[in-house]
Scaffold this active site. Structure first.
Site, PDB file in Angstrom:
ATOM      1  CG  ASP A 152       0.730  -2.354  10.311  1.00  0.00           C
ATOM      2  OD1 ASP A 152      -0.009  -2.505   9.311  1.00  0.00           O
ATOM      3  OD2 ASP A 152       1.920  -2.715  10.304  1.00  0.00           O
TER       4      ASP A 152
HETATM    5  C1  BGC Z   1       1.840  -4.042   7.121  1.00  0.00           C
HETATM    6  C2  BGC Z   1       1.891  -2.596   6.710  1.00  0.00           C
HETATM    7  C3  BGC Z   1       0.956  -2.354   5.554  1.00  0.00           C
HETATM    8  C4  BGC Z   1      -0.437  -2.758   5.995  1.00  0.00           C
HETATM    9  C5  BGC Z   1      -1.497  -2.494   4.941  1.00  0.00           C
HETATM   10  C6  BGC Z   1       0.415  -4.508   7.353  1.00  0.00           C
HETATM   11  O1  BGC Z   1       0.334  -5.873   7.579  1.00  0.00           O
HETATM   12  O2  BGC Z   1       2.611  -4.213   8.284  1.00  0.00           O
HETATM   13  O3  BGC Z   1       3.202  -2.240   6.368  1.00  0.00           O
HETATM   14  O4  BGC Z   1       1.005  -1.022   5.155  1.00  0.00           O
HETATM   15  O5  BGC Z   1      -0.435  -4.141   6.297  1.00  0.00           O
HETATM   16  O6  BGC Z   1      -1.420  -3.366   3.886  1.00  0.00           O
END
Ligand code: BGC
Length: 806
Positions: free
Chosen positions: A332
């Site tokens: 993530d």
């Molecule tokens: C979120 C994810 C997301 C990623 C990319 C993160 O902060 O937890 O769910 O896909 O950002 O934008």
């Protein structure tokens, strides 16, 4: 919001046919080259592949040929991901955090993505959307970089690209996996035209605590429903063939157990027994892997003390060894860097080493893999074989997606909601909306559907004419003007009946000014019925949208009370990304509908339901509480030694009724339970029977025993119009070696019945439904007694018994 995708703009397709052809030739000729197959896939023989396409020998050969030509820098390039809005951070060490609490990662310079891509040092982009930019970057990758390896473009397309459907929590309320697959497919076809070939979706985190804002992005509190939805999304996004221009790679997130964040606070700790992890949290991820998911996103949270993005148990033992996952794992956003904030890495090098050796293949936005891994590989602290394996996993997905043959976004770019997709999106919103209450008061008939003879409707509330809030916090690359608001649709429908709509905003979503109240009350007084559109803004849920209160925000409840005091019948439409505590409304308002955030066709779907052109069929995928203090509240809880059976929990306890597992100020039960939802007709259940009363243990005790018995019930439409019911089957294991839930969903089916019509519905129960996980992570079945219920909610009463016998 940081992750919102940028608006795509029309551009001529970048023409780079020569390079594409060259790259295709280079790699197809490579197919003929001899390779040592057996050495390629660490341990892949242990388990059947989760995705036959990724495990194909033809792809394997191309991967090996390419890998042999790559320098370490080029390999690491495949393992890093940046966004155009460019941010790479520097984490605090645990010592710095102690000295200066609250200091955030420091934003550094923007990355020059184009330069990195041209030199083969960037493998994928985050939330870069639109043909112009994606094709320009892809052109640099396939024309300019030495090995012509195409980029992947990943984006948060969660519930629609341009044509937006309800938030995933709303989709779960449809109990309609086929519909979810069809929706996933249309968003993939739309997004591919804008260059996006990889969705950071589905989010399959089970959540039992609506304080957590991300409940809006998942399927709610139940693992069985969550698994059904997970499979449906994967089929919709990936289709049968990833290389088709209508397919995208899915990223199943956030692995694992992110939804169990303590106190519902975003990014917080999760800690649970192995049995609970396997039984209640992992099934949707497993279902997604079995359905062939190409990628997985590792979560932010620690699980039992080990951050998910450095958790070898999760990423290797469970995901790859047990489940045979063939795709790659992306961290993530800055989760690799955050290992330092978690206090398990004193420096960036340790964080990078821990993440890659645990099984995180791609580092999203931390800038640690490219910065730290060269030295770690040279010093031998990270073996080159670990890097190679991660690169293989990434290349497999790129080959399977057909990017080497078709790297560019092609055809006319979808830049607005697609007319042909609107009917499906409207149907999805109609199925997602849940009718929570529909009283007869004050007349003989229930308030809904609205009588065609109504001449004046007051439409009140900050969400009644609000296109921006209808699409939720992950609205894809949507455009507000495409959205049908409640006001647009209600005015149009009322006009057909010769009725008028008086609109008054009344108040803001968040605010304390009451200056609009008088106008709203006045509108209600003039009207035959008042429809109130109240609730949360879309940004009040979603990422970083945790709430400690679960009421209608601002002074909206006060507005509701003022309007209700006019004595006019009130229909309350609630917009929210989570269950709210609607206790006052449930007592005082005759008609109540949970609409979630319904998407582009919000208004049309709501008005179809209000007028009864369509009968509601949605059922709650999460329990709605009476008070926030009940959370986490979920139907499939364990029994206690002192269940308050037979007590009137609405009364304050006396000595005799006090020493039970209960609250002294609120009943234990949900205000509206899991699986509940009304229609404009009624359904009755009869005759739950089991095909046999006893199953021999030896017959049951096999992982692949799929059809041990059949449960059958008759459901009948007892009302006077056609309607759709979600028939649900719940099971309880009454005496296991570990405590088991008071009941668990083990089957469901949507059934449409004409008035007076009935249907026999059957559910097959086998090892998966009757077994449970022990604390070593093993699924076991024991000789014991079971109860099975069939009905229209988790409070179904009709039941039968059976047992597993020696
Ligand atoms: C979120 C994810 C997301 C990623 C990319 C993160 O902060 O937890 O769910 O896909 O950002 O934008």
């Amino acid at each position: 919001m940081k992750n919102r995708v940028s608006m795509g703009t029309m551009m001529k397709r970048v023409c780079a046919t020569s390079a594409v052809t060259m790259a295709a030739l280079l790699f197809s000729s490579a197919v003929a080259m001899p390779v040592l197959f057996g050495q390629m896939r660490n341990g892949s023989s242990r388990h059947a592949p989760s995705n036959a396409q990724l495990a194909s020998p033809a792809i394997e050969k191309r991967v090996e040929v390419l890998l042999k030509q790559m320098t370490l820098e080029e390999k690491l390039g495949q393992l890093v991901q940046y966004s155009d809005s460019g941010y790479d951070g520097e984490a605090q060490t645990a010592a710095e955090a102690a000295a200066a609490p609250g200091k955030n990662p420091v934003a550094k310079d923007k990355v020059d993505a184009m330069q990195l891509v041209s030199t083969g040092r960037l493998g994928s982009m985050l939330n870069t959307v639109g043909q112009a930019r994606t094709n320009a970057l892809q052109h640099a990758a396939v024309e300019k970089s030495r090995l012509h390896i195409p980029l992947m473009f990943g984006a948060d397309i969660i519930h629609g690209y341009k044509t937006v459907y309800p938030i995933p929590l709303g989709l779960a309320a449809t109990f309609d996996p086929g519909l979810v697959t069809a929706l996933g497919h249309i968003s993939a076809t739309e997004a591919r035209t804008g260059g996006v070939d990889w969705f950071y979706s589905p989010m399959v985190d089970i959540s039992r605590d609506p304080r957590w804002g991300r409940t809006q992005e998942g399927a709610g509190e139940d693992a069985y429903l969550g698994a059904a939805m997970a499979r449906a999304y994967i089929r919709g996004y990936q289709g049968d063939d990833l290389s088709l221009p209508t397919s995208v790679a899915a990223s199943v997130k956030h692995f694992a157990a992110y939804g169990a964040a303590e106190a519902g606070r975003e990014y917080n700790t999760t800690d649970m027994s192995e049995s609970r992890l396997q039984q209640d949290y992992l099934p949707p991820y497993k279902a997604a892997v079995e359905a062939g998911a190409a990628t997985i996103m590792s979560a932010f949270n620690p699980l039992n003390g080990v951050p998910a993005s450095a958790n070898r148990y999760l990423l290797q033992d469970v995901l790859r060894d047990r489940w045979g996952f063939d795709g790659f794992v992306v961290s993530d956003y800055t989760a690799v860097m955050e290992l330092r904030n978690h206090g398990i890495a004193l420096d960036a090098a340790t964080a990078a080493r821990k993440a890659i050796t645990a099984g995180v293949d791609v580092d999203m936005m931390s800038h640690y893999y490219d910065a730290e891994l060269p030295a770690l590989v040279k010093s031998g602290k990270v073996p080159m074989s670990v890097i190679d394996e991660a690169v293989r996993r990434v290349l497999r997905v790129k080959f399977a997606l057909g990017l080497f043959e078709h790297p560019y976004a092609e055809g006319p770019e979808v830049t607005t909601a697609v007319a042909e997709h609107r009917p499906l999106v409207r149907k999805a919103a109609e199925e997602a909306i849940v009718l929570l209450k529909n009283d007869s008061s004050p007349s003989e008939r229930p308030l809904l559907p609205l009588s065609e003879s109504i001449k004046k409707i007051a439409l009140i509330g900050p969400l009644a004419d609000n296109s921006g809030e209808m699409t939720g916090s992950w609205g894809g690359d949507r455009r507000d003007p495409d959205v049908v608001t409640v006001k647009d649709a209600l005015e149009a429908r009322a006009k057909k009946n010769g009725a008028t709509v008086v609109y008054a905003k009344g108040t803001e979503i968040l605010g304390d000014s009451e200056t609009g109240f008088a106008e709203a009350v006045d509108a209600a007084k003039q009207a035959d019925v008042a429809v109130l559109a109240l609730g949360e803004s879309s940004e009040m849920s979603g990422e970083a949208g945790s709430r400690a209160h679960l009421d209608l925000p601002g002074n909206q409840e006060k507005l509701l009370e003022a309007v209700a005091a006019t004595g006019r019948p009130v229909v309350l439409l609630v917009f929210s990304g989570r269950p709210l505590a609607l206790t006052w409304a449930a007592q005082h308002v005759p008609a109540l509908m949970e609409t979630w955030f319904p998407g582009t066709e919000a208004g049309s779907a709501i008005v179809d339901l209000l007028y009864g052109d369509v009968a509601p069929s949605g059922k709650l995928p999460m329990s709605f509480p009476r008070a926030v203090g009940q959370e986490p509240l979920y139907y499939n809880h364990f029994p206690t030694g002192r269940p308050p059976i037979g007590l009137d929990l609405t009364k304050a306890p006396n000595f005799d009724s006090r020493f039970f597992s209960r609250y002294i100020d609120v009943p234990n039960a949900a205000l509206f339970p899991f699986g509940y939802g009304l229609s404009y007709t009624q359904f009755a259940y009869q005759g739950v029977t089991v095909s046999r009363n006893a199953i021999p243990f030896d017959e049951a005790n096999h992982n692949d025993a799929r059809n041990l018995m059949t449960v059958t019930a008759t459901v009948r439409n007892t009302g006077n119009r056609e309607g759709t019911e979600v028939v649900q089957c719940y099971v309880r294991n009454l005496g296991a070696s570990l405590e088991q839930p008071v009941r668990s969903l083990e089957g469901f089916e949507r059934v449409t019945l004409k008035p007076g019509e009935s249907k026999q519905v059957s559910f097959k129960l086998g090892f998966p439904e009757l077994s449970f996980y022990d604390n070593t992570g093993r699924a076991v079945i024991e000789q014991t007694d079971y109860t099975v219920w069939v009905g229209g909610s988790s409070e179904a009463a009709e039941h039968a018994e059976f047992r597993i016998v020696p």
